[in-house]
Design a protein around this motif. Structure first.
Motif, PDB file in Angstrom:
ATOM      1  N   MET A  54      34.020  -1.608  37.157  1.00  0.00           N
ATOM      2  CA  MET A  54      34.932   0.103  37.055  1.00  0.00           C
ATOM      3  C   MET A  54      34.581  -0.090  35.449  1.00  0.00           C
ATOM      4  O   MET A  54      33.564   0.575  34.476  1.00  0.00           O
ATOM      5  CB  MET A  54      36.166   0.506  37.413  1.00  0.00           C
ATOM      6  CG  MET A  54      36.680   0.425  38.813  1.00  0.00           C
ATOM      7  SD  MET A  54      35.248   1.915  39.245  1.00  0.00           S
ATOM      8  CE  MET A  54      35.819   3.330  38.149  1.00  0.00           C
ATOM      9  N   ILE A  55      34.234  -0.938  34.263  1.00  0.00           N
ATOM     10  CA  ILE A  55      34.262  -1.465  33.123  1.00  0.00           C
ATOM     11  C   ILE A  55      32.655  -0.942  32.975  1.00  0.00           C
ATOM     12  O   ILE A  55      32.555  -0.068  32.030  1.00  0.00           O
ATOM     13  CB  ILE A  55      34.577  -2.602  32.563  1.00  0.00           C
ATOM     14  CG1 ILE A  55      36.162  -2.429  32.982  1.00  0.00           C
ATOM     15  CG2 ILE A  55      34.658  -2.618  31.334  1.00  0.00           C
ATOM     16  CD1 ILE A  55      37.420  -3.505  32.318  1.00  0.00           C
ATOM     17  N   PRO A  65      35.877   3.700  23.493  1.00  0.00           N
ATOM     18  CA  PRO A  65      36.645   2.267  23.524  1.00  0.00           C
ATOM     19  C   PRO A  65      37.285   2.379  24.781  1.00  0.00           C
ATOM     20  O   PRO A  65      37.798   3.216  24.783  1.00  0.00           O
ATOM     21  CB  PRO A  65      37.159   2.061  21.679  1.00  0.00           C
ATOM     22  CG  PRO A  65      36.599   3.239  21.409  1.00  0.00           C
ATOM     23  CD  PRO A  65      36.493   4.162  22.429  1.00  0.00           C
ATOM     24  N   VAL A  66      37.032   0.799  25.514  1.00  0.00           N
ATOM     25  CA  VAL A  66      37.902   0.656  26.511  1.00  0.00           C
ATOM     26  C   VAL A  66      38.741  -0.382  26.276  1.00  0.00           C
ATOM     27  O   VAL A  66      38.545  -1.330  25.930  1.00  0.00           O
ATOM     28  CB  VAL A  66      37.041   0.511  28.049  1.00  0.00           C
ATOM     29  CG1 VAL A  66      37.961  -0.031  29.272  1.00  0.00           C
ATOM     30  CG2 VAL A  66      36.019   1.864  27.557  1.00  0.00           C
ATOM     31  N   THR A  88      30.561 -10.075  28.544  1.00  0.00           N
ATOM     32  CA  THR A  88      29.217  -8.992  29.138  1.00  0.00           C
ATOM     33  C   THR A  88      30.158  -7.184  29.197  1.00  0.00           C
ATOM     34  O   THR A  88      29.647  -6.623  28.591  1.00  0.00           O
ATOM     35  CB  THR A  88      28.905  -9.291  30.679  1.00  0.00           C
ATOM     36  OG1 THR A  88      28.949 -10.345  30.386  1.00  0.00           O
ATOM     37  CG2 THR A  88      28.156  -7.895  31.197  1.00  0.00           C
ATOM     38  N   SER A  89      31.181  -7.257  28.930  1.00  0.00           N
ATOM     39  CA  SER A  89      31.788  -6.010  28.614  1.00  0.00           C
ATOM     40  C   SER A  89      31.668  -5.306  27.352  1.00  0.00           C
ATOM     41  O   SER A  89      31.560  -4.685  26.921  1.00  0.00           O
ATOM     42  CB  SER A  89      33.198  -6.265  29.161  1.00  0.00           C
ATOM     43  OG  SER A  89      33.456  -6.004  30.655  1.00  0.00           O
ATOM     44  N   GLY A  95      30.713  -3.416  22.016  1.00  0.00           N
ATOM     45  CA  GLY A  95      31.588  -3.803  21.273  1.00  0.00           C
ATOM     46  C   GLY A  95      32.786  -2.931  21.527  1.00  0.00           C
ATOM     47  O   GLY A  95      33.511  -3.045  20.139  1.00  0.00           O
ATOM     48  N   ARG A  96      32.686  -2.190  21.562  1.00  0.00           N
ATOM     49  CA  ARG A  96      33.967  -1.195  22.328  1.00  0.00           C
ATOM     50  C   ARG A  96      34.515  -1.664  23.550  1.00  0.00           C
ATOM     51  O   ARG A  96      35.196  -0.987  23.797  1.00  0.00           O
ATOM     52  CB  ARG A  96      33.569   0.563  21.818  1.00  0.00           C
ATOM     53  CG  ARG A  96      32.943   0.873  20.767  1.00  0.00           C
ATOM     54  CD  ARG A  96      32.460   2.461  21.434  1.00  0.00           C
ATOM     55  NE  ARG A  96      31.576   2.896  22.533  1.00  0.00           N
ATOM     56  CZ  ARG A  96      30.029   2.594  22.824  1.00  0.00           C
ATOM     57  NH1 ARG A  96      29.351   2.383  21.564  1.00  0.00           N
ATOM     58  NH2 ARG A  96      30.073   2.668  23.136  1.00  0.00           N
ATOM     59  N   PHE A  97      35.064  -2.873  23.368  1.00  0.00           N
ATOM     60  CA  PHE A  97      35.588  -3.748  24.176  1.00  0.00           C
ATOM     61  C   PHE A  97      37.073  -4.245  23.544  1.00  0.00           C
ATOM     62  O   PHE A  97      36.786  -5.331  22.573  1.00  0.00           O
ATOM     63  CB  PHE A  97      34.518  -4.365  25.544  1.00  0.00           C
ATOM     64  CG  PHE A  97      35.737  -4.703  26.472  1.00  0.00           C
ATOM     65  CD1 PHE A  97      36.298  -3.939  27.630  1.00  0.00           C
ATOM     66  CD2 PHE A  97      35.615  -5.482  26.242  1.00  0.00           C
ATOM     67  CE1 PHE A  97      37.254  -4.632  28.125  1.00  0.00           C
ATOM     68  CE2 PHE A  97      36.997  -6.703  27.190  1.00  0.00           C
ATOM     69  CZ  PHE A  97      37.057  -5.614  27.924  1.00  0.00           C
ATOM     70  N   VAL A  98      38.168  -4.384  24.162  1.00  0.00           N
ATOM     71  CA  VAL A  98      39.316  -4.359  23.832  1.00  0.00           C
ATOM     72  C   VAL A  98      39.846  -5.319  24.945  1.00  0.00           C
ATOM     73  O   VAL A  98      39.838  -4.970  26.465  1.00  0.00           O
ATOM     74  CB  VAL A  98      40.096  -4.065  23.401  1.00  0.00           C
ATOM     75  CG1 VAL A  98      41.878  -5.076  23.015  1.00  0.00           C
ATOM     76  CG2 VAL A  98      40.250  -3.296  22.173  1.00  0.00           C
ATOM     77  N   LEU A  99      39.608  -6.655  25.393  1.00  0.00           N
ATOM     78  CA  LEU A  99      40.031  -7.576  26.596  1.00  0.00           C
ATOM     79  C   LEU A  99      42.165  -7.622  26.303  1.00  0.00           C
ATOM     80  O   LEU A  99      42.682  -8.053  25.548  1.00  0.00           O
ATOM     81  CB  LEU A  99      40.002  -8.583  26.654  1.00  0.00           C
ATOM     82  CG  LEU A  99      40.343  -9.853  27.352  1.00  0.00           C
ATOM     83  CD1 LEU A  99      40.125  -9.014  28.481  1.00  0.00           C
ATOM     84  CD2 LEU A  99      39.852 -11.396  27.428  1.00  0.00           C
TER      85      LEU A  99
END
Length: 316
Positions: A54-55, A65-66, A88-89, A95-99
């Motif tokens: 999904m991401i 951002p996600v 990869t996400s 760069g608009r990804f936060v874990l």
């Protein structure tokens, strides 16, 4: 305050989640949360697509951002594997990804037959898992022989320009202290000013604090309560049960002890703009920087329209 939309993978199909993401961006939401589940909480919710698929798909349908809210990098997925998925996400989302990570629930993590550890052990595992992931994101080959995890000759080749930030979920004092010590941000779901204060004073400083709440958009409050109780009676289950019950049927059984009226506290039910604004204000007063709203039931477009038409002009 940044206001985002929470994609509930427990309840909607992949196509519905992507359409909600598109609609959220059009409506003016500023970011997305997405849950990571192997099972829904109850069979009435009925879905559970693989969050990493999904991401990736979200990167192709919107620019928001996600943040994963939250994933557990300790039992169901080894941290070395999750480090690759997160890298990869981050590349896909520029760069608009936060874990967002947490210590998890037995509902999702027990499926391989591993023992479900006690809370203190889960936090210990989470800390080591974050250490492993950050080591892999630095590039080069990694060998790690820790208390809980082993990594041998592993290298992630597809890396973002900067490692993804790691926000840590915490609901009790020990988890909040861990988030303050190792996290790039803090994740929670209740407007608890004491938890935010503890995070900031114990090392979190001015790092971002995210939170989320649930809504059941409907023509009336009564209909919203009915939908919320039908889909999410588990929202009223108290204490540590959410971390230790292993099956949707157990949450359904526990949910029988929850009265429908409890949904009025757990959800913003109906379509009253003031009720949504009041809930957002609770999180703002508690000190959160970002709040994410999730809809339950079939009327998610109504919630998006409400925020675009009435909530955002008054908040902003």
């Amino acid at each position: 305050m940044r206001i985002g939309y929470f994609l509930s993978t427990e309840e909607y199909t992949p196509a519905e989640l992507l359409e909600q993401a598109r609609g959220a961006e059009r409506a003016g939401f500023e970011a997305l949360w997405i849950s990571d589940h192997y099972h829904p909480w109850t069979d009435a919710q009925g879905q559970s697509p693989f969050v990493w698929s999904m991401i990736g798909a979200l990167s192709q349908v919107c620019q928001l951002p996600v943040t994963t809210a939250v994933t557990c990098p300790t039992v169901r997925l080894h941290p070395a594997v999750l480090a690759q998925a997160a890298a990869t996400s981050a590349v896909l989302h520029s760069g608009r990804f936060v874990l967002g990570v947490g210590s998890g629930e037995a509902l999702n993590e027990h499926i391989l037959g591993d023992a479900w550890p006690q809370a203190d052990v889960r936090l210990e595992m989470l800390e080591e898992a974050v250490e492993v992931m950050r080591e892999l994101w630095r590039g080069g080959f990694v060998n790690h022989h820790g208390k809980h995890y082993t990594v041998e000759h592993a290298r992630i080749y597809t890396l973002p320009d900067a490692p993804p930030p790691v926000y840590v979920s915490g609901f009790g004092p020990k988890a909040v202290d861990l988030a303050a010590r190792i996290g790039d941000g803090f994740v929670n779901t209740s407007p608890d000013a004491e938890l935010v204060r503890r995070f900031r004073e114990n090392g979190g400083g001015d790092k971002p604090c995210q939170a989320g709440f649930k809504a059941a958009y409907a023509p009336s409050e009564e209909e919203g309560v009915r939908i919320a109780y039908e889909r999410w009676p588990n929202a009223g289950v108290p204490g540590e049960l959410s971390q230790v019950l292993p099956s949707p049927r157990h949450f359904e059984q526990a949910g029988e002890l929850v009265r429908p009226e409890a949904m009025k506290d757990a959800f913003v039910c109906g379509r009253d703009t003031d009720a949504h604004l009041a809930r957002i204000e609770e999180y703002a007063k508690a000190g959160f920087d970002e709040v994410y709203v999730a809809n339950t039931g079939p009327n998610w477009q109504g919630l998006l329209d409400l925020y675009q038409r009435e909530v955002f002009p008054r908040v902003r």
